[in-house]
Write a protein that holds these residues in place. Structure first.
Motif, mmCIF file in Angstrom:
data_model
loop_
_atom_site.group_PDB
_atom_site.id
_atom_site.type_symbol
_atom_site.label_atom_id
_atom_site.label_comp_id
_atom_site.label_asym_id
_atom_site.label_seq_id
_atom_site.Cartn_x
_atom_site.Cartn_y
_atom_site.Cartn_z
ATOM 1 N N LYS A 131 37.589 -2.035 -25.681
ATOM 2 C CA LYS A 131 38.197 -1.062 -26.587
ATOM 3 C C LYS A 131 39.429 -1.643 -27.258
ATOM 4 O O LYS A 131 39.738 -1.345 -28.410
ATOM 5 C CB LYS A 131 38.562 0.204 -25.816
ATOM 6 N N HIS A 132 40.194 -2.476 -26.524
ATOM 7 C CA HIS A 132 41.398 -3.106 -27.066
ATOM 8 C C HIS A 132 41.165 -4.617 -27.095
ATOM 9 O O HIS A 132 41.201 -5.291 -26.063
ATOM 10 C CB HIS A 132 42.617 -2.777 -26.206
ATOM 11 N N LEU A 133 40.914 -5.133 -28.289
ATOM 12 C CA LEU A 133 40.552 -6.550 -28.397
ATOM 13 C C LEU A 133 41.754 -7.457 -28.202
ATOM 14 O O LEU A 133 41.699 -8.425 -27.462
ATOM 15 C CB LEU A 133 39.905 -6.812 -29.759
ATOM 16 N N LYS A 134 42.867 -7.182 -28.908
ATOM 17 C CA LYS A 134 44.094 -7.960 -28.774
ATOM 18 C C LYS A 134 43.848 -9.455 -29.007
ATOM 19 O O LYS A 134 44.012 -10.281 -28.118
ATOM 20 C CB LYS A 134 44.738 -7.742 -27.406
ATOM 21 N N ASN A 135 43.400 -9.797 -30.209
ATOM 22 C CA ASN A 135 43.166 -11.206 -30.588
ATOM 23 C C ASN A 135 42.196 -11.885 -29.627
ATOM 24 O O ASN A 135 42.486 -12.926 -29.048
ATOM 25 C CB ASN A 135 44.486 -11.981 -30.645
ATOM 26 N N LEU A 136 41.075 -11.277 -29.477
ATOM 27 C CA LEU A 136 40.064 -11.759 -28.524
ATOM 28 C C LEU A 136 39.562 -13.151 -28.915
ATOM 29 O O LEU A 136 39.289 -13.411 -30.080
ATOM 30 C CB LEU A 136 38.894 -10.766 -28.492
ATOM 31 N N MET A 137 39.494 -14.044 -27.929
ATOM 32 C CA MET A 137 38.951 -15.390 -28.146
ATOM 33 C C MET A 137 37.469 -15.483 -27.784
ATOM 34 O O MET A 137 36.750 -16.322 -28.312
ATOM 35 C CB MET A 137 39.719 -16.421 -27.293
ATOM 36 N N GLY A 138 37.020 -14.668 -26.854
ATOM 37 C CA GLY A 138 35.630 -14.748 -26.434
ATOM 38 C C GLY A 138 35.436 -14.107 -25.075
ATOM 39 O O GLY A 138 36.288 -13.353 -24.573
ATOM 40 N N TYR A 139 34.310 -14.428 -24.465
ATOM 41 C CA TYR A 139 33.938 -13.817 -23.195
ATOM 42 C C TYR A 139 33.465 -14.890 -22.221
ATOM 43 O O TYR A 139 32.909 -15.927 -22.616
ATOM 44 C CB TYR A 139 32.809 -12.799 -23.381
ATOM 45 N N TYR A 140 33.692 -14.621 -20.918
ATOM 46 C CA TYR A 140 33.115 -15.411 -19.849
ATOM 47 C C TYR A 140 32.107 -14.537 -19.104
ATOM 48 O O TYR A 140 32.400 -13.375 -18.767
ATOM 49 C CB TYR A 140 34.185 -15.882 -18.861
ATOM 50 N N ILE A 141 30.934 -15.067 -18.858
ATOM 51 C CA ILE A 141 29.870 -14.349 -18.154
ATOM 52 C C ILE A 141 29.696 -14.987 -16.780
ATOM 53 O O ILE A 141 29.581 -16.217 -16.664
ATOM 54 C CB ILE A 141 28.546 -14.393 -18.947
ATOM 55 N N ASP A 142 29.681 -14.159 -15.734
ATOM 56 C CA ASP A 142 29.483 -14.624 -14.360
ATOM 57 C C ASP A 142 28.234 -13.972 -13.792
ATOM 58 O O ASP A 142 27.878 -12.841 -14.151
ATOM 59 C CB ASP A 142 30.680 -14.267 -13.467
ATOM 60 N N GLY A 143 27.564 -14.679 -12.895
ATOM 61 C CA GLY A 143 26.359 -14.161 -12.258
ATOM 62 C C GLY A 143 26.447 -14.287 -10.755
ATOM 63 O O GLY A 143 27.256 -15.045 -10.206
ATOM 64 N N ARG A 144 25.580 -13.542 -10.083
ATOM 65 C CA ARG A 144 25.547 -13.564 -8.620
ATOM 66 C C ARG A 144 24.147 -13.204 -8.155
ATOM 67 O O ARG A 144 23.517 -12.286 -8.695
ATOM 68 C CB ARG A 144 26.567 -12.583 -8.049
ATOM 69 N N ILE A 145 23.654 -13.975 -7.168
ATOM 70 C CA ILE A 145 22.366 -13.638 -6.555
ATOM 71 C C ILE A 145 22.568 -12.404 -5.681
ATOM 72 O O ILE A 145 23.558 -12.302 -4.953
ATOM 73 C CB ILE A 145 21.832 -14.820 -5.726
ATOM 74 N N VAL A 146 21.621 -11.496 -5.753
ATOM 75 C CA VAL A 146 21.727 -10.276 -4.961
ATOM 76 C C VAL A 146 21.732 -10.642 -3.482
ATOM 77 O O VAL A 146 20.871 -11.394 -3.013
ATOM 78 C CB VAL A 146 20.561 -9.322 -5.286
ATOM 79 N N GLY A 147 22.707 -10.128 -2.758
ATOM 80 C CA GLY A 147 22.854 -10.452 -1.334
ATOM 81 C C GLY A 147 23.899 -11.508 -1.074
ATOM 82 O O GLY A 147 24.305 -11.709 0.067
ATOM 83 N N SER A 148 24.356 -12.209 -2.125
ATOM 84 C CA SER A 148 25.389 -13.234 -1.977
ATOM 85 C C SER A 148 26.719 -12.687 -2.452
ATOM 86 O O SER A 148 26.788 -11.820 -3.323
ATOM 87 C CB SER A 148 25.013 -14.481 -2.775
#
Length: 1424
Positions: free
Chosen positions: A491-508
Motif C-alpha cells: 500500500k505504501h511503496l516509498k520509492n520501491l526498488m523491487g521484491y525478494y521472494i522466499d520459499g519453503r518446503i512444507v514441513g521445513s
C-alpha cells in the motif's frame, strides 16, 4: 469396452463434422488441387500453433504478458478478482473459453470453404496423369562463394513427389547443414545452394514421380573461381559481389540456453547454437543481448562472441547484479529470432558464518567536485540476522587500496561521500553488517570523476522508512519443476526498488531465497523446484531504507505442470486387417497436460478425399482400436485426438495411407506398444505386447533388433527367440540414443517388424534410486521399496513380477507414502522368487527392478525371524578370565542392555547370587554381565549358565568347564596365585631374553621390579658365578650380561638370581638348540647387513677373497659359491675367517678357478650376498701378482741371513778377548764378511775371522784395546740376497766407570735385497706367519725379523746378553696373522731393521680395487 458417454464438446465437434460430410457428399467432385492445398496449409498452421503452445519454454512467460496493455490489465484484474474461487473455477473457465474458440474457428473455416466453392467454377474430376515439367531446369554459371537457385514446375495427378540429385547421387540437406535448402512453394520446386564452391560444379537433376510414372529435368551448374585465387578465370574478370548485410541472413536457432544457476565469483556462459544461411565468416549475424530488457554492451564483465554456429555471452565474474532475464535477439531476413531464460545468482560463502550477502547495484548520484551520493540495493536476508548497517569504501582509479568512508555503519542504502579531490576518478563499493559480521564487498561501481555538472541526476523521493509488506501471495502451477508466484503490491511503496521472494518446503523451518536481486514486477516464476514436492512462498519489498515485513505465506502448492490438453498422438500403425476392418494402434502423447489421458477419438477418411469422419463417438480408453465398416481395396487415412480432464488436444498428423486388404500371411503380424523401463547408462529393459495377428500358428518367441538413432543398420540382440515379452539390453554406450523394433516368430517363420520405438537415450534420470530389499525393524516383514526421484499428482506406482502386473494378490500388499512405494510379502517363500519391477506413471520414465534370489530371501527370513522372536544380541558369549590374584572372572557382553534387564547365574543347575567368595554385577552402558570367583578350586568344575531377560527379548549363554579345559583353567589360576605371592618381594617383571647390539655383542637382559638398595643380583653359567666388570644396578630396573665374540663355546644355561630379606627370585635361560640358532641368526643378520664388498688379496700361496663385517664366526650359515656352485673347503680351496672377516683362499690358481665368486650369509629370514668377478683383467693381474709374491717368498726363504747369536751392544774391559759368534743360514750356503766402521776386517793375529760348516761365523779380537771400540757388522749373502747385522762395541779401561749403553739407538739389520723379479706386480706381498714363537730364554738371532719363519732344524745360539741381539726394543712383534686394515707396509727386502713393522698389513675395508697396492702384505692362512 469403450464407454458410451459422450462429452458435450465432442457432440459439438460431431455436429460440425456432420455438416462437412453432407456438404462433401454434394460437392466432392468440385474440389480442386488448390483448395486442397489451402485446407492443408490451414490445418498445418493450426497444428503448428498448437504444438508451439505445448512447447515448454526455458522461462515461462504468463499469458497476459503476451497481450496488449489493455488486455493484460483486464485479464490480470479479472484473475485477481476471482482468484478466491479456487483452481477448479479457473480451470473450468479456461476450458469453456477454449471450447468456444475452437467452435468459432471451425465455423469460420466452414463458411469460408462454402463461400469459395460457391464462387469457383466447377471443374470436373481430374483424370490420372503422369508427371510433366511445365518449367524445366536451366543451367547456371556462377562465381565461387555466391549462391545459386535451381527451380522447376511440375504437374501430375496424384501430385508428384520431386527428389533432387547431384551427379546421380541424392542431395541430402542434413549431410551439410546450411549448404542445401529444398523448398516447395505454390507448386514451384527449388534447390538453393548457398556459398558455392568449385566442387559444386556438376549436373543436377530433379526427378518427379507418382504412381503413374516418372519425369526428369536436368541442368548443369558451373562454379568459377576469380583470377589470382588458385585457378584462372575464363573471363579474366573479377566479379562484382553484392554486399550481404547481416540482417539479410537466414538464422535458425537450434540448442538454446535454459534457466541457469550460478554463484557469486564464478564464471558462466549462455550459449545458443544456430544455423546461418549463407554462412559467411566475415559477415556474422547481428546479435544483441538484453538483461531485464536493457541492452548489454561488451565489457570486461560481459564478453560477447558470435561465430562458428553459436552466439555466446560469458559472465567471467558473476555478481548478484547479473541476475535477471537474459534475452538473445538475432536479426534475420524475416525479422528477429529471440530466446529468453532467467539466470539466478546465489550468494557466495560468507567470510563469517551468519554474515549477510553482499549489497548490489552500487551507483553514484549527485556528482560534484567535492562529494558524491552513493546508493545501492539491500541484499536479501532469509535465515541470517537482520542487517544493522553498511560500510562504504572508495578507491582512486589506478590504485588498489580501498579506503573506508564511514566510521560507523550507515542505516539506509545511500551515503554522501565527502573529501574527494577535484578531477580525480573514483570507484565505490559497499559491505553489509549484521550481528555475525561483515559481508563480502559488492561489485565496484562505474568510474566517477569529481567535477561540477550543470545538471546531475538526483536521487528521487523524500519519503523515509521501509515500504509496507506486500499483499496476498498466490502460487499456481507452471511446470513440473517451477511455480508461478504473484502478489499484490504494498500500500505504501516509498520509492520501491523491487521484491525478494522466499520459499519453503512444507514441513521445513528453513526458508530459501528464490531471487538474489530485487525483482521489479509483482509476478515471478520460481525454478529448480523438486517435482511433486509441496511449497509455500512469501514476499518482501525493499527500498533504500531496507526490507519490509514479510507478507503472509501463500497457500500450499504441489509442484506439478499446469493443466492443459494433451499433445497429439503419433505413430498410427495397423496391427491386423480382415478386409472389412482394421485394428489400429498409436503412441501416447508426449505431454499429458498435467492430467491423465483418459480418452482417444479416431477419425478416418478415404485417402483420395478431404473429408474426415468420426470412427468412435464414445471415448476409447486404450491405445488400440478396431475400425469396422471399411471397403476392401480402398486406402484409408486416420488421425487420433487425445483427451484429459482439461479437454481434447490437437489431432495427430494423418497416418500414411493404409490399404484395407485381408492379411493371409502365415507369419505373425507385428508386435506393438513398445516401451522402456529401467533406463540406465549402460542398460535398459524393452517391453512390448503380443501381435494381434498371429498367422498360421501360435507365436513361439520374439527377436529384438536395435540400431543407433539415424542409422538403418539393425543388430539382433538375442540369437534365440525369447518366449516372454521383455528383454534386458546391456552393453550400451552412455549418452547414446537408440531405436528398437521387435519381430514375432512362429513355426512358419519370422513376421513383420514392429513399428520403430521412440528414440531412447541411455542415461539414467538424475537422482535415480534402485529398489531396496529389506526387513521392517519393528514388524519383521520382508519388503521391497522404491523411492521415486520424480513424481506428479497423477503418478501411480505399478509393481510387476517378471514384468507381469501384480493385481490384487494375497501374497503381497502394496502401500504408498509420498515418493516411496513399498511391496510387503505376507508369507514369503520360494514361490515369491523372481524379478520385481516398479514403474512410476506420468513421469519421464522413473522405474527400477530387483531380482529376489533364494540366498537373499533366506537371509531376510533369518532377520525377520530374529525381529519377530527377539533375542538379546551378544557381542561375545560366556567366557572366563584368570585375574592376577588367581581369581576367575566369568563374563559375557550384550550389544545393548536396558536398565530393566534381569538375569540369573546358574552353576551345576543351582542358581547362585552374590555372596562370600562370589561377586555378580552388570553394567548397562557396556552391556557387560560378570561374576568373579575368589577361590577357584577343584570343586568349581562344572557347567556355568547365564540367562538374560530384557523386555521381550531373552537369551542365555553357557560355559562347560570340565576335564582338560578345567584342569588348564585351574592350573592357570594356581599359577597366577603363586605369581601374586612372588611379586610381593623382589622379582623379575621380564625374564631373561637375548638381544644383539650393533657391534654384534650378545646381551642377556631382564627387568626387575619391587627392588631396593639391599637387593642383590648374581649371574651364573652352569652354576658357576659370573662376575661382570660392571656390577649390576638393580635400582635401574634392568640388568644385562654382555657376551662378546659369541660362539659355540658360549652355549650353556645362564641364570640370574635376585634376592633380599623379603624373598628370592630367579630366571634361567638355556642357550642351546633353537635359542642358539636364533642368536646366530641375529648375528648373521647384523653381519650380513654390514658386510663389505668382496676384496681380492694375493699371497705367495695363491689368491684370497675377503669379506669384512662387524663380526664373523664359523657357526653362521655362510656359504661360498663359484659359478653358482657351492664350494667345499679342500686342499685347493680353503675357507676360513677371523672375528672381523670371512675369507676363501685359492691355492695354486689356474684358469679353472676363473669366474664369478659369491658369499652368502643367511640369517634364517633373508640371505645377504656379495659377489666378485674373478675373470678377465682382474684374474690376469691377480695371477701375475701371485707369481711375483711366490718368487719373492722363495727368495726370502733361501737368502743368506743371521738366525741368532749376536747381541746389539757389547761393553768389554781392555785386555779382554771379545768373541762375536752367530749362526747363519742360506741355500746355497752364504758368504760371510765382517766390517768395522764400514771397513772390511781381514783375519790376522789380533782379529781372527772364521766360518765353519757353512753355518757358524765368528770374529775373535784378542786383547781388545780402546782402538777396537766401534761399529762392527756382519754381511751374510748368497745369490738370493743377504743382510747386514750391526754390533756396537765399547772398550773401557780398568778403573773407569762402565759406560751405559746408548738407549734409543736400536740395532740396525740391513737386509741386502735379492735381484729384482723379472716383472712388477700390483698385488701386495704377504708376510709369512712365524712358525717359532719368541722365547726369552732363547733370544732371537740378531738377523731374524719377527715375521721371518725359522726352519725347525735350526736352533738359535743363546747369548749371555739378556736382550736378544736381533730384537730391538722399538721393533714390535706381531701377535696375530691378521693384517691391519688400511696400514701399508713395505716389502721386507726393502725394510731396514730399525723401521717398525706393523702388526697387520691387511688393507682397509674402503679399498674397492680387487688388486691392492704392491706394498700391502697379507698373512698366509693356517693350514688345517
Amino acid at each position: 469396452m469403450a464407454s458410451k458417454v459422450t462429452s458435450w464438446f465432442k457432440k459439438k465437434g460431431k455436429a460440425v463434422s456432420q455438416v462437412n460430410t453432407d456438404y462433401a457428399y454434394h460437392h466432392s467432385s468440385c474440389v480442386c488441387a488448390k483448395q486442397q492445398a489451402a485446407v492443408r496449409q490451414s490445418s498445418c498452421i493450426s497444428e503448428s500453433q498448437a504444438t508451439a503452445a505445448m512447447a515448454e519454454q526455458g522461462y515461462t512467460i504468463p499469458a497476459f504478458r503476451q497481450r496488449s496493455a489493455e488486455d493484460g490489465t483486464e485479464e490480470y484484474q479479472r484473475v485477481s478478482t476471482n482468484v478466491e474461487k479456487g483452481l477448479t473455477v479457473i480451470q473450468e473457465e479456461l476450458h469453456r473459453m477454449r471450447m468456444a474458440t475452437k467452435t468459432q474457428v471451425e465455423s469460420l473455416n466452414l463458411q469460408r470453404e462454402v463461400k469459395e466453392m460457391m464462387y469457383k467454377k466447377v471443374i470436373p474430376s481430374e483424370t490420372p496423369k503422369m508427371p510433366d515439367f511445365l518449367v524445366a531446369l536451366r543451367p547456371h554459371t556462377v562465381w565461387e562463394k555466391t549462391p545459386v537457385k535451381l527451380f522447376c514446375t511440375v504437374e501430375g495427378n496424384p501430385r508428384p513427389v520431386v527428389k533432387w540429385y547431384k551427379g546421380g547421387a541424392p542431395v541430402d540437406p542434413l549431410s551439410a547443414p546450411g549448404k542445401y535448402k529444398i523448398e516447395n512453394k505454390y507448386g514451384v520446386h527449388s534447390l538453393i545452394i548457398s556459398r558455392c564452391a568449385v566442387s559444386d560444379t556438376a549436373e543436377y537433376s530433379a526427378v518427379a514421380s507418382n504412381p503413374h510414372g516418372t519425369a526428369t529435368s536436368k541442368a548443369s551448374v558451373t562454379v568459377k573461381r576469380a583470377a589470382g585465387t588458385g585457378e584462372s578465370c575464363q573471363l579474366n574478370l573479377v566479379p562484382h559481389l553484392t554486399e550481404i548485410h547481416a540482417s539479410k541472413l537466414e538464422v535458425s536457432l537450434l540448442d538454446r540456453f535454459s534457466v541457469s544457476f550460478g554463484t557469486e565469483g564464478s564464471c558462466i556462459s549462455l550459449v545458443c547454437s544456430m544455423v546461418v544461411v549463407p554462412d559467411l565468416p566475415n559477415v556474422p549475424p547481428l546479435v544483441q543481448w538484453y538483461r531485464d530488457d536493457k541492452l548489454l554492451k561488451p565489457s570486461a564483465l560481459a564478453e560477447m562472441s558470435v561465430g562458428g554456429g553459436s552466439a555466446r555471452l560469458t559472465l567471467p565474474q558473476l555478481a548478484k547484479d547479473d541476475e535477471g532475464l537474459y534475452t538473445l535477439r538475432i536479426f534475420t531476413k524475416d525479422g528477429t529470432a529471440e530466446h529468453s531464460a532467467y539466470l539466478f545468482v546465489s550468494d557466495a560463502a560468507a567470510p563469517v558464518s551468519g554474515a549477510p550477502g553482499a549489497p548490489m547495484s552500487v551507483k553514484a548520484y549527485d556528482i560534484n567536485s567535492d562529494y558524491v551520493l552513493v546508493a545501492w540495493k539491500a541484499p536479501n536476508t532469509v535465515n541470517e540476522a537482520a542487517i544493522s548497517g553498511y560500510f562504504v569504501d572508495r578507491r582512486e582509479s589506478g590504485s588498489d587500496a580501498w579506503v573506508q568512508c564511514n566510521d560507523a555503519p550507515v542505516k539506509i542504502c545511500k551515503y554522501p561521500v565527502h573529501g574527494l579531490k577535484v578531477g580525480n576518478s573514483y570507484h565505490f563499493r559497499v559491505r553489509a553488517v549484521n550481528s555475525s559480521g561483515v559481508s563480502r564487498p559488492s561489485r565496484k561501481s562505474d568510474k566517477v570523476t569529481a567535477l561540477d555538472a550543470a545538471e546531475s541526476e538526483r536521487l528521487q523521493g523524500t519519503d523515509e522508512g521501509v515500504p509496507s509488506a506486500p499483499g496476498q501471495v498466490v502460487a499456481t502451477r507452471n511446470s513440473k519443476s517451477s511455480v508461478f508466484v504473484q502478489w499484490e503490491s504494498p500500500k505504501h511503496l516509498k520509492n520501491l526498488m523491487g521484491y525478494y521472494i522466499d520459499g519453503r518446503i512444507v514441513g521445513s523451518k528453513e526458508w530459501f531465497p528464490c531471487n538474489h536481486k530485487p525483482f521489479k514486477h509483482c509476478r515471478f516464476v520460481v525454478h529448480a523446484l523438486i517435482p511433486g514436492e509441496s511449497y509455500t512462498f512469501r514476499v518482501q519489498a525493499v527500498n533504500v531504507f531496507g526490507l519490509s515485513e514479510e507478507s503472509q505465506e501463500s497457500t500450499v502448492i504441489a509442484v506439478e505442470p499446469a493443466l492443459a490438453t494433451p499433445s497429439s498422438a503419433s505413430g498410427i500403425s495397423m496391427l491386423s486387417c480382415d478386409g472389412s476392418s482394421m485394428t489400429l494402434v498409436w503412441k501416447s502423447p508426449k505431454h499429458c497436460g498435467g492430467s491423465k489421458v483418459n480418452a482417444y477419438y479416431i477419425d478416418k477418411r478415404n485417402a483420395d478425399t478431404l473429408v474426415w469422419k468420426e470412427v468412435n463417438v464414445a471415448a476409447v480408453k486404450e491405445r488400440i482400436c478396431t475400425v469396422d465398416g471399411l471397403t476392401e481395396g480402398v486406402f484409408y487415412e486416420f488421425k487420433v485426438q487425445a483427451g484429459n480432464m482439461a479437454g481434447v488436444g490437437v489431432p495427430s498428423a494423418p497416418s500414411s495411407p493404409m490399404k484395407c486388404e485381408a492379411w493371409t500371411m502365415e507369419q505373425p503380424g507385428p508386435a506393438y506398444d513398445m516401451s522402456f523401463s529401467e533406463v540406465r547408462g549402460q542398460s535398459l529393459v524393452v517391453l512390448w505386447k503380443a501381435p494381434v495377428y498371429i498367422g498360421a500358428s501360435a507365436v513361439s518367441g520374439y527377436l529384438v533388433e536395435m540400431a543407433k538413432k539415424g542409422s538403418s543398420e539393425f543388430v539382433t540382440l538375442n540369437e534365440e527367440a525369447v518366449c516372454h515379452r521383455y528383454l534386458q539390453v546391456s552393453g550400451l554406450q552412455e549418452g547414446e540414443t537408440y531405436v528398437f523394433r521387435v519381430r514375432s516368430v512362429n513355426a512358419n517363420g519370422v513376421g513383420k517388424p514392429s513399428q520403430l520405438s521412440e528414440p531412447v537415450c541411455a542415461k539414467a534420470l538424475p537422482g535415480t534410486q534402485e529398489i531396496v530389499a529389506s526387513v521392517d525393524e519393528e514388524t519383521g516383514d520382508v519388503f521391497l521399496s522404491l523411492e521415486a526421484c520424480e513424481i506428479s499428482e497423477t503418478s501411480k506406482f505399478v509393481w510387476s513380477k517378471n514384468y507381469k502386473a501384480i493385481g490384487d494378490c494375497p501374497r503381497v500388499a502394496i502401500s504408498n507414502k509420498g515418493r516411496t512405494s513399498k511391496l510387503t510379502f505376507s508369507n514369503p517363500d520360494k514361490d515369491d522368487l523372481g524379478r520385481y519391477s516398479a514403474v512410476v506413471t506420468d513421469t519421464d520414465g522413473v522405474s527400477s527392478s530387483h531380482t529376489l534370489t533364494e540366498d537373499a530371501l533366506n537371509t531376510m527370513l533369518e532377520l525377520s525371524y530374529a525381529i519377530r522372536h527377539p533375542i538379546v544380541p551378544l557381542k561375545h558369549g560366556l567366557d572366563y578370565e584368570i585375574l592376577e590374584k588367581g581369581q576367575v572372572r566369568f563374563s559375557l557382553q550384550a550389544v545393548k542392555l536396558s536398565p530393566s534387564v534381569s538375569y540369573r547365574v546358574i552353576i551345576n543347575d543351582k542358581e547362585v547370587t552374590s555372596g562370600e567368595g562370589i561377586k555378580i554385577s552388570h553394567d548397562v552402558a557396556t552391556g557387560m554381565i560378570q561374576m568373579t570367583v575368589d577361590h577357584f578350586t577343584r570343586a568349581s568344575e562344572g557347567t556355568y549358565v547365564v540367562q538374560i531377560h530384557d523386555g521381550k527379548a531373552k537369551n542365555q549363554s553357557s560355559l562347560v568347564l570340565v576335564g582338560d579345559v578345567f584342569k588348564a583353567a585351574l592350573k592357570e589360576a594356581e599359577f597366577q596365585r603363586k605369581e601374586h605371592i612372588r611379586k610381593q618381594g623382589p622379582h623379575f617383571s621380564e625374564y631373561l631374553s637375548f638381544s644383539v647390539t650393533e657391534d654384534c655383542t650378545v646381551l642377556l637382559t631382564c627387568q626387575v621390579a619391587n627392588v631396593k638398595k639391599e637387593t642383590t643380583f648374581h649371574w651364573y653359567k652352569e652354576d658357576d658365578e659370573i662376575v661382570p666388570e660392571t656390577p649390576p644396578n638393580v635400582l635401574s630396573g634392568g640388568c644385562a650380561l654382555a657376551i662378546p665374540l659369541f660362539s659355540r663355546k658360549d652355549q650353556g644355561v645362564y641364570k640370574a638370581v635376585l634376592g633380599d630379606d623379603r624373598g628370592k627370585d630367579s630366571s634361567s635361560f638355556d642357550i642351546s638348540g633353537q635359542v642358539f640358532d636364533d642368536i646366530i641368526n641375529a648375528l648373521a643378520q647384523n653381519a650380513g647387513a654390514s658386510a663389505s664388498e668382496l676384496v681380492l688379496q694375493c699371497t705367495p700361496e695363491g689368491i684370497r677373497l675377503q669379506c669384512y663385517m662387524n663380526y664373523y664366526t664359523e657357526e653362521m650359515k655362510t656359504s661360498w659359491k663359484h659359478k653358482e656352485s657351492k664350494i667345499a673347503s679342500s686342499e685347493k680351496m680353503r675357507i676360513g675367517g677371523t672375528a672381523e672377516m670371512a675369507w676363501m683362499q685359492i691355492y695354486d690358481p689356474s684358469d679353472k678357478e676363473k669366474g664369478k665368486y659369491s658369499i652368502e650369509i643367511s640369517d634364517g629370514v633373508q640371505t645377504h650376498s656379495r659377489t666378485f668377478d674373478l675373470s678377465g683383467q682382474a684374474y690376469t693381474d691377480a695371477y701375475e701378482e701371485y707369481l711375483r709374491l711366490k718368487s719373492a717368498a722363495f727368495a726370502e726363504k733361501n737368502r743368506g741371513r743371521v738366525v741368532g747369536g749376536l747381541p746389539d751392544v757389547v761393553t768389554i774391559m781392555e785386555e779382554k778377548s771379545l768373541s762375536l759368534t752367530c749362526t747363519v743360514w742360506g741355500d746355497p750356503a752364504p758368504e760371510v764378511s765382517w766390517f768395522k766402521n764400514e771397513q772390511e776386517v781381514a783375519s790376522n793375529e789380533h782379529t781372527r775371522v772364521t766360518f765353519e760348516g757353512g753355518k757358524f761365523a765368528s770374529m775373535v779380537i784378542n786383547k781388545v784395546t780402546p782402538d777396537d771400540s766401534g761399529k762392527y757388522s756382519i754381511n751374510v749373502r748368497n745369490k738370493y740376497g743377504g743382510e747386514f747385522v750391526e754390533i756396537t762395541v765399547s772398550v773401557y779401561r780398568l778403573g773407569e766407570k762402565i759406560p751405559e749403553p746408548k738407549l734409543g739407538q736400536p740395532k740396525t739389520t740391513a737386509v741386502t735385497p735379492a735381484p729384482p723379479p723379472a716383472a712388477p706386480s700390483k698385488t701386495p706381498t704377504p708376510t709369512p706367519k712365524s712358525q717359532t714363537p719368541v722365547s726369552m730364554k732363547s733370544p732371537t738371532p740378531a738377523s731374524t725379523p719377527a715375521s721371518t719363519p725359522i726352519p725347525k732344524s735350526q736352533t738359535p745360539v743363546s747369548m749371555k746378553s739378556p736382550t736378544p741381539a736381533s730384537t730391538p726394543a722399538s721393533t714390535p712383534i706381531p701377535k696375530s696373522p691378521t693384517p691391519s686394515r688400511g696400514v701399508k707396509s713395505p716389502t721386507p727386502a726393502n725394510t731396514p731393521a730399525s723401521t717398525p713393522i706393523p702388526k697387520s698389513p691387511t688393507p682397509s675395508r674402503s679399498v674397492k680395487s680387487p688388486t691392492p697396492p704392491r706394498s700391502m702384505k697379507s698373512p698366509t692362512p693356517p693350514r688345517k
